[in-house]
Motif scaffolding. Structure first.
Motif, mmCIF file in Angstrom:
data_model
loop_
_atom_site.group_PDB
_atom_site.id
_atom_site.type_symbol
_atom_site.label_atom_id
_atom_site.label_comp_id
_atom_site.label_asym_id
_atom_site.label_seq_id
_atom_site.Cartn_x
_atom_site.Cartn_y
_atom_site.Cartn_z
ATOM 1 N N GLU A 268 30.593 32.936 42.645
ATOM 2 C CA GLU A 268 31.574 32.058 43.183
ATOM 3 C C GLU A 268 32.959 32.280 43.564
ATOM 4 O O GLU A 268 33.847 31.804 44.111
ATOM 5 N N ARG A 269 32.965 33.613 43.539
ATOM 6 C CA ARG A 269 34.101 34.517 44.114
ATOM 7 C C ARG A 269 33.936 35.030 45.312
ATOM 8 O O ARG A 269 34.891 35.461 45.954
ATOM 9 N N ILE A 270 32.965 34.624 46.146
ATOM 10 C CA ILE A 270 32.811 35.330 47.261
ATOM 11 C C ILE A 270 33.620 34.660 48.423
ATOM 12 O O ILE A 270 34.138 35.281 49.266
ATOM 13 N N PRO A 271 33.501 33.343 48.203
ATOM 14 C CA PRO A 271 34.518 32.752 49.162
ATOM 15 C C PRO A 271 36.170 33.193 49.068
ATOM 16 O O PRO A 271 36.845 33.559 49.985
ATOM 17 N N ASP A 272 36.727 33.745 47.856
ATOM 18 C CA ASP A 272 37.706 34.395 47.592
ATOM 19 C C ASP A 272 37.760 35.493 48.443
ATOM 20 O O ASP A 272 38.764 36.117 48.927
ATOM 21 N N VAL A 273 36.743 36.308 48.234
ATOM 22 C CA VAL A 273 36.676 37.604 49.016
ATOM 23 C C VAL A 273 36.625 37.607 50.708
ATOM 24 O O VAL A 273 37.627 38.405 51.214
ATOM 25 N N ALA A 274 35.942 36.404 51.146
ATOM 26 C CA ALA A 274 36.263 36.187 52.281
ATOM 27 C C ALA A 274 37.736 35.736 52.503
ATOM 28 O O ALA A 274 38.298 36.263 53.683
ATOM 29 N N ALA A 275 38.285 34.850 51.953
ATOM 30 C CA ALA A 275 39.859 34.702 52.352
ATOM 31 C C ALA A 275 40.697 35.738 52.092
ATOM 32 O O ALA A 275 41.508 35.798 52.867
ATOM 33 N N LEU A 276 40.612 36.550 51.051
ATOM 34 C CA LEU A 276 41.403 37.525 50.792
ATOM 35 C C LEU A 276 41.142 38.729 51.913
ATOM 36 O O LEU A 276 42.215 39.385 52.531
ATOM 37 N N SER A 277 40.103 39.055 52.445
ATOM 38 C CA SER A 277 39.912 39.983 53.654
ATOM 39 C C SER A 277 40.398 39.556 54.610
ATOM 40 O O SER A 277 40.868 40.291 55.706
ATOM 41 N N MET A 278 40.715 38.116 54.983
ATOM 42 C CA MET A 278 41.301 37.682 56.226
ATOM 43 C C MET A 278 42.698 37.436 55.982
ATOM 44 O O MET A 278 43.358 36.630 56.998
ATOM 45 N N GLY A 279 43.270 37.620 54.938
ATOM 46 C CA GLY A 279 44.846 37.516 54.881
ATOM 47 C C GLY A 279 45.230 36.273 54.040
ATOM 48 O O GLY A 279 46.478 35.886 54.153
ATOM 49 N N PHE A 280 44.228 35.529 53.725
ATOM 50 C CA PHE A 280 44.705 34.107 52.889
ATOM 51 C C PHE A 280 44.951 34.414 51.508
ATOM 52 O O PHE A 280 44.579 35.468 50.953
ATOM 53 N N SER A 281 45.718 33.547 50.745
ATOM 54 C CA SER A 281 46.129 33.527 49.389
ATOM 55 C C SER A 281 44.760 32.716 48.738
ATOM 56 O O SER A 281 44.116 31.964 49.320
ATOM 57 N N VAL A 282 44.452 33.170 47.418
ATOM 58 C CA VAL A 282 43.643 32.249 46.637
ATOM 59 C C VAL A 282 44.036 31.929 45.209
ATOM 60 O O VAL A 282 45.421 32.303 45.068
ATOM 61 N N LYS A 283 43.839 30.909 44.829
ATOM 62 C CA LYS A 283 44.264 30.183 43.485
ATOM 63 C C LYS A 283 44.462 31.154 42.307
ATOM 64 O O LYS A 283 45.291 31.043 41.648
ATOM 65 N N GLU A 284 43.094 31.590 42.117
ATOM 66 C CA GLU A 284 43.119 32.608 40.898
ATOM 67 C C GLU A 284 42.977 34.184 41.678
ATOM 68 O O GLU A 284 42.371 34.244 42.654
ATOM 69 N N ASP A 285 43.511 35.059 40.858
ATOM 70 C CA ASP A 285 43.699 36.386 41.223
ATOM 71 C C ASP A 285 42.179 36.790 41.100
ATOM 72 O O ASP A 285 41.512 36.738 39.957
ATOM 73 N N LEU A 286 41.769 38.047 41.942
ATOM 74 C CA LEU A 286 40.464 38.464 42.121
ATOM 75 C C LEU A 286 40.612 40.054 41.586
ATOM 76 O O LEU A 286 41.113 40.885 42.416
ATOM 77 N N SER A 287 40.368 40.094 40.313
ATOM 78 C CA SER A 287 40.194 41.542 39.854
ATOM 79 C C SER A 287 38.768 42.191 39.921
ATOM 80 O O SER A 287 38.259 42.562 39.022
ATOM 81 N N TRP A 288 38.517 42.242 41.303
ATOM 82 C CA TRP A 288 37.374 42.910 41.596
ATOM 83 C C TRP A 288 37.698 44.243 42.288
ATOM 84 O O TRP A 288 38.359 44.059 43.533
ATOM 85 N N PRO A 289 37.453 45.436 41.941
ATOM 86 C CA PRO A 289 37.685 46.730 42.685
ATOM 87 C C PRO A 289 36.830 46.870 43.915
ATOM 88 O O PRO A 289 37.288 47.989 44.638
ATOM 89 N N GLY A 290 35.907 46.046 44.261
ATOM 90 C CA GLY A 290 35.208 46.362 45.500
ATOM 91 C C GLY A 290 35.978 46.363 46.737
ATOM 92 O O GLY A 290 36.071 46.967 47.805
ATOM 93 N N LEU A 291 37.023 45.338 46.574
ATOM 94 C CA LEU A 291 37.978 45.150 47.763
ATOM 95 C C LEU A 291 39.282 45.634 47.625
ATOM 96 O O LEU A 291 40.120 45.257 46.766
#
Length: 309
Positions: A32-55
């Motif tokens: 469910e956090r893959i859309p957040d990965v796409a958003a963060l990689s494109m420079g957009f903000s997300v509602k919840e912080d993504l604590s995933w070290p892959g990005l």
């Protein structure tokens, strides 16, 4: 609108520009956090912080103009070329929502349109090594039709290059289920399934290269392989009697984490309070130093009448 829910097994990065940094590692990512990965990689903000070290944090002033995500159903993982692809384990579900541009209305969508498109002169049948796959089998044709759609998308974008050069970021979310149907028909140990997997890997590599080049090397191409779809979607319910502590995991009674809207709300409240306080101070100062004989509106209205009397 397209809403996709899958139970995935692997999340791979086929292509990415230098401004987006994905680290190598075996870090699972919730679906469910893959859309957040796409958003963060494109420079957009997300509602919840993504604590995933892959990005990792890349170039903040040079973000990709497009993200392409292809979901392949029916296989845990594909035999992608080693070294050139970064993969991560995928957990839970994947949710993607999107709306297609009107330019893509010319693509074949029905089974009849897909079959007719396959047997045209410029179809992928003339260039793909079918091997054990057959042109007369409906299951094989469904798989080949999906490869034809991939080819048509890149060809359509090459004819409408203004879509890739505008200032609006683009998101492509594609779902391929033909390989899953071949596995159900022939079995995952069959020669048809092995040939189809190899053909699909080559087609995905070519599609990734085409999309990457159409955006001038400024696009992220992602791949999600899923074994099966999770059709049992259950909506969570909440009760008004339920109580929840602010931070039960912390023994130090720490405050909860602020969301990304906190700074905006704080500044709005702060400056409005300062403006109101200054207005009250200035108004009070002027009233305190006012001369009732000259500054009062009562004096101005009655001055002429007093003189006449």
């Amino acid at each position: 609108l397209l809403v996709t829910c899958v139970l995935g097994n692997e999340f791979s990065i086929l292509r990415s520009p230098g401004s987006v940094v994905f680290r190598n590692g075996n870090w699972p990512i919730p679906g469910e956090r893959i859309p957040d990965v796409a958003a963060l990689s494109m420079g957009f903000s997300v509602k919840e912080d993504l604590s995933w070290p892959g990005l990792a944090v890349g170039n903040l002033f040079h973000r990709p103009r497009a993200t392409v995500m292809v979901m392949v159903k029916g296989v845990d993982k594909l035999a992608l070329p080693p070294g050139s692809v970064i993969s991560y384990p995928l957990e839970n579900r994947v949710y993607m929502v999107g709306k297609a541009n009107s330019v893509f209305e010319d693509l074949s969508v029905t089974l009849r349109q897909l079959r007719n498109r396959l047997f045209q002169e410029n179809s992928v049948l003339s260039s793909l090594p079918l091997n054990s796959l057959s042109r007369n089998n409906e299951v094989d044709l469904l798989f080949l039709s999906e490869l034809q759609v991939l080819h048509d998308i890149s060809s359509l974008l090459s004819r409408h290059k203004h879509l890739a050069k505008d200032h609006s970021p683009d998101l492509y979310s594609l779902e391929l289920a033909g390989l899953d149907e071949i596995g159900k028909r022939y079995g995952e140990d069959s020669e048809q399934f092995r040939d189809a997997s190899k053909i699909l890997v080559d087609a995905l590599q070519k599609f990734a290269d085409d999309m990457y080049n159409l955006y001038g090397g400024n696009a992220v191409v992602e791949l999600v392989t899923v074994k099966s779809f999770d059709t049992s979607l259950v909506r969570k319910t909440r009760t008004i009697l339920e109580t929840k502590q602010a931070n039960p995991a912390s023994p130090y009674n720490l405050a909860y984490k602020y969301n990304f809207e906190y700074s905006v709300v704080f500044n709005m409240v702060l400056w409005i309070m300062i403006a109101l306080a200054l207005a009250v101070i200035i108004t009070s100062y002027n009233i305190w130093n006012m001369d009732p004989g000259y500054d009062s509106i009562i004096y101005r209205m009655t001055n002429q009448k007093i003189r006449m009397d």
